[in-house]
Design a protein around this motif. Structure first.
Motif, PDB file in Angstrom:
ATOM      1  N   PRO A  18       0.799  -1.235   0.000  1.00  0.00           N
ATOM      2  CA  PRO A  18       0.000   0.000   0.000  1.00  0.00           C
ATOM      3  C   PRO A  18       0.826   1.277   0.000  1.00  0.00           C
ATOM      4  O   PRO A  18       0.378   2.308  -0.504  1.00  0.00           O
ATOM      5  N   ASP A  19       2.051   1.237   0.576  1.00  0.00           N
ATOM      6  CA  ASP A  19       2.868   2.448   0.638  1.00  0.00           C
ATOM      7  C   ASP A  19       3.816   2.603  -0.550  1.00  0.00           C
ATOM      8  O   ASP A  19       4.596   3.547  -0.618  1.00  0.00           O
ATOM      9  N   PHE A  20       3.745   1.674  -1.531  1.00  0.00           N
ATOM     10  CA  PHE A  20       4.632   1.754  -2.692  1.00  0.00           C
ATOM     11  C   PHE A  20       4.284   2.956  -3.558  1.00  0.00           C
ATOM     12  O   PHE A  20       3.114   3.248  -3.807  1.00  0.00           O
ATOM     13  N   ASP A  21       5.293   3.655  -4.017  1.00  0.00           N
ATOM     14  CA  ASP A  21       5.111   4.818  -4.892  1.00  0.00           C
ATOM     15  C   ASP A  21       5.826   4.537  -6.213  1.00  0.00           C
ATOM     16  O   ASP A  21       7.057   4.564  -6.265  1.00  0.00           O
ATOM     17  N   GLN A  77      -4.125   9.795   1.255  1.00  0.00           N
ATOM     18  CA  GLN A  77      -3.290   8.613   1.430  1.00  0.00           C
ATOM     19  C   GLN A  77      -3.868   7.379   0.748  1.00  0.00           C
ATOM     20  O   GLN A  77      -3.140   6.480   0.353  1.00  0.00           O
ATOM     21  N   GLU A  78      -5.185   7.338   0.578  1.00  0.00           N
ATOM     22  CA  GLU A  78      -5.847   6.132   0.084  1.00  0.00           C
ATOM     23  C   GLU A  78      -6.411   6.275  -1.328  1.00  0.00           C
ATOM     24  O   GLU A  78      -7.174   5.432  -1.782  1.00  0.00           O
ATOM     25  N   PHE A  79      -6.004   7.312  -2.039  1.00  0.00           N
ATOM     26  CA  PHE A  79      -6.591   7.563  -3.361  1.00  0.00           C
ATOM     27  C   PHE A  79      -5.587   8.340  -4.213  1.00  0.00           C
ATOM     28  O   PHE A  79      -5.335   9.518  -3.968  1.00  0.00           O
ATOM     29  N   LYS A  80      -4.999   7.652  -5.202  1.00  0.00           N
ATOM     30  CA  LYS A  80      -3.971   8.269  -6.045  1.00  0.00           C
ATOM     31  C   LYS A  80      -4.152   7.833  -7.493  1.00  0.00           C
ATOM     32  O   LYS A  80      -4.760   6.818  -7.781  1.00  0.00           O
ATOM     33  N   ILE A  81      -3.572   8.624  -8.393  1.00  0.00           N
ATOM     34  CA  ILE A  81      -3.603   8.279  -9.813  1.00  0.00           C
ATOM     35  C   ILE A  81      -2.229   8.556 -10.416  1.00  0.00           C
ATOM     36  O   ILE A  81      -1.562   9.530 -10.050  1.00  0.00           O
ATOM     37  N   THR A  82      -1.803   7.683 -11.313  1.00  0.00           N
ATOM     38  CA  THR A  82      -0.559   7.867 -12.047  1.00  0.00           C
ATOM     39  C   THR A  82      -0.872   7.810 -13.533  1.00  0.00           C
ATOM     40  O   THR A  82      -1.536   6.880 -13.996  1.00  0.00           O
ATOM     41  N   LEU A  83      -0.400   8.817 -14.263  1.00  0.00           N
ATOM     42  CA  LEU A  83      -0.649   8.896 -15.707  1.00  0.00           C
ATOM     43  C   LEU A  83       0.656   8.638 -16.451  1.00  0.00           C
ATOM     44  O   LEU A  83       1.674   9.276 -16.180  1.00  0.00           O
ATOM     45  N   HIS A  84       0.612   7.699 -17.386  1.00  0.00           N
ATOM     46  CA  HIS A  84       1.777   7.328 -18.184  1.00  0.00           C
ATOM     47  C   HIS A  84       1.543   7.772 -19.623  1.00  0.00           C
ATOM     48  O   HIS A  84       0.569   7.352 -20.260  1.00  0.00           O
ATOM     49  N   GLN A  85       2.447   8.598 -20.137  1.00  0.00           N
ATOM     50  CA  GLN A  85       2.373   9.081 -21.522  1.00  0.00           C
ATOM     51  C   GLN A  85       3.788   9.133 -22.073  1.00  0.00           C
ATOM     52  O   GLN A  85       4.523  10.085 -21.810  1.00  0.00           O
ATOM     53  N   TYR A  86       4.211   8.105 -22.802  1.00  0.00           N
ATOM     54  CA  TYR A  86       5.574   8.131 -23.323  1.00  0.00           C
ATOM     55  C   TYR A  86       5.776   7.102 -24.430  1.00  0.00           C
ATOM     56  O   TYR A  86       4.978   6.178 -24.619  1.00  0.00           O
ATOM     57  N   ILE A 124      -6.558   2.773  -4.937  1.00  0.00           N
ATOM     58  CA  ILE A 124      -7.537   3.240  -3.955  1.00  0.00           C
ATOM     59  C   ILE A 124      -7.802   2.118  -2.951  1.00  0.00           C
ATOM     60  O   ILE A 124      -7.808   0.937  -3.319  1.00  0.00           O
ATOM     61  N   SER A 125      -8.001   2.479  -1.702  1.00  0.00           N
ATOM     62  CA  SER A 125      -8.270   1.458  -0.689  1.00  0.00           C
ATOM     63  C   SER A 125      -9.731   1.019  -0.772  1.00  0.00           C
ATOM     64  O   SER A 125     -10.599   1.807  -1.177  1.00  0.00           O
ATOM     65  N   PRO A 126     -10.037  -0.223  -0.388  1.00  0.00           N
ATOM     66  CA  PRO A 126     -11.429  -0.698  -0.418  1.00  0.00           C
ATOM     67  C   PRO A 126     -12.367   0.169   0.424  1.00  0.00           C
ATOM     68  O   PRO A 126     -13.485   0.465   0.003  1.00  0.00           O
ATOM     69  N   VAL A 127     -11.901   0.593   1.590  1.00  0.00           N
ATOM     70  CA  VAL A 127     -12.744   1.395   2.484  1.00  0.00           C
ATOM     71  C   VAL A 127     -13.052   2.747   1.851  1.00  0.00           C
ATOM     72  O   VAL A 127     -14.204   3.210   1.864  1.00  0.00           O
ATOM     73  N   TYR A 128     -12.038   3.374   1.277  1.00  0.00           N
ATOM     74  CA  TYR A 128     -12.234   4.672   0.640  1.00  0.00           C
ATOM     75  C   TYR A 128     -13.186   4.537  -0.551  1.00  0.00           C
ATOM     76  O   TYR A 128     -14.069   5.372  -0.760  1.00  0.00           O
ATOM     77  N   LEU A 129     -12.994   3.475  -1.335  1.00  0.00           N
ATOM     78  CA  LEU A 129     -13.861   3.264  -2.499  1.00  0.00           C
ATOM     79  C   LEU A 129     -15.311   3.065  -2.083  1.00  0.00           C
ATOM     80  O   LEU A 129     -16.227   3.636  -2.682  1.00  0.00           O
TER      81      LEU A 129
END
Length: 327
Positions: free
Chosen positions: A9-12, A48-57, A134-139
């Motif tokens: 869960p803490d991986f970035d 902490q429980e909701f992030k998005i990563t966009l890949h464009q390359y 996203i975490s299950p609880v947050y979702l």
């Protein structure tokens, strides 16, 4: 290039990948260095429980991303939006990636973080995909559904192992395209993107909410890998209908288990999934304008062209002849 990580869960992803290639990150943005290719990876955090990563390359060499199971159970939901026209390869069991994408076969993958996976993006092709973590609880709090169906209940509950694929609608594709065009220097861009990410989730869970209620079968990496091979087998020759007993033998599963897991994962029965792909291929061939309706029908295994016409009209609302003549 191979990048391997554990899906804790803490991986970035952005931080670790930037270390991997020796490139700095500024304000959540990492530019791909010129010796590797061109483009960027951007991360936005909405808590902490909701992030998005966009890949464009686009890269000069193949990119293989190995995601290892966290060993912590379902403490994080990962949602991949693959909007690619290139030959995307996916694997779940330390085997060479199975060709997943067909012609413009954009897809959405929803998975618990206790499944390992490998994704292979080919060199020289534009890579465009988005990952929501996203975490299950947050979702569950975000969706606020009073009586969710079995699929949404499984995804938004702790402890389940799951893998679901959904097709990407035209509306979702357009939304993803518009998100990449946002001016992130605007003072309200972060707020705007949070709204758009929630819209992405709405479109996805609106699709998942339409699935039938059924008892969830837990899935492991070996099962997931077999399902990818069965999907590939079903789509390998659209002129020949799938035979369940043969597919079950290939998958080393009982027919009952294969039917259940396939429908659970891909949202439809094996035969219906085959027929939908068959009609999509027919639509593509007709739009090319190089084959007649009869030639397309025969190429896809139809001996009765009236049946082909009725089935096509059921899927697209137009007869094949009318469809091929519309701009």
């Amino acid at each position: 290039m191979i990048f391997s990580f554990s899906a804790t869960p803490d991986f970035d992803f952005l931080t670790q990948f930037s270390h991997h290639i020796g490139t700095p990150v500024h304000d959540g943005l990492m530019l791909i260095p010129g010796d590797l290719g061109q483009g960027y990876i951007r991360k936005l955090s909405f808590g902490q429980e909701f992030k998005i990563t966009l890949h464009q390359y686009t890269l000069h060499e193949d990119l293989i991303i190995k995601r290892n199971a966290s060993g912590l159970g379902n403490e994080l939901i990962t949602i991949f939006f693959y909007s690619n026209e290139q030959a995307l390869g996916i694997a779940f069991n330390n085997t060479p990636p199975v060709l997943f994408s067909q012609r413009d076969d954009s897809a959405i993958q929803v998975t618990s973080n206790d499944l390992s996976s490998t994704i292979r993006f080919p060199a020289g092709h534009h890579i465009h995909y988005v990952v929501i973590a996203i975490s299950p609880v947050y979702l569950a709090a975000l969706l606020a559904i009073e009586n969710p169906n079995s699929v949404i209940k499984t995804i938004s509950s702790n402890g389940s192992s799951f893998l679901f694929f959904e097709s990407m609608t035209a509306e979702t594709k357009l939304l993803l395209k518009n998100m990449t065009a946002v001016n992130m220097n605007d003072s309200l861009s972060h707020f705007y993107m949070q709204i758009k990410v929630q819209e992405l989730l709405y479109l996805l869970f609106h699709q998942l909410a339409s699935r039938e209620n059924s008892t969830h079968q837990s899935i492991n990496n070996a099962d997931a890998e077999r399902l990818l091979h069965i999907r590939k087998e079903v789509l390998s020759d659209l002129s020949v209908p799938p035979v369940l007993s043969e597919l079950a033998h290939i998958a080393a599963m009982s027919e009952t288990k294969l039917k259940g897991l396939f429908k659970q994962t891909f949202g439809d029965t094996i035969y219906n999934y085959y027929q939908k792909a068959r009609m999509e291929e027919a639509a593509f061939l007709l739009k090319q304008g190089k084959r007649s309706v009869a030639e397309v029908g025969y190429e896809l295994g139809f001996t009765n062209l009236s049946h082909f016409s009725r089935l096509f009209e059921k899927h697209y609302g137009l007869t094949p002849k009318r469809f091929s003549s519309v701009g």
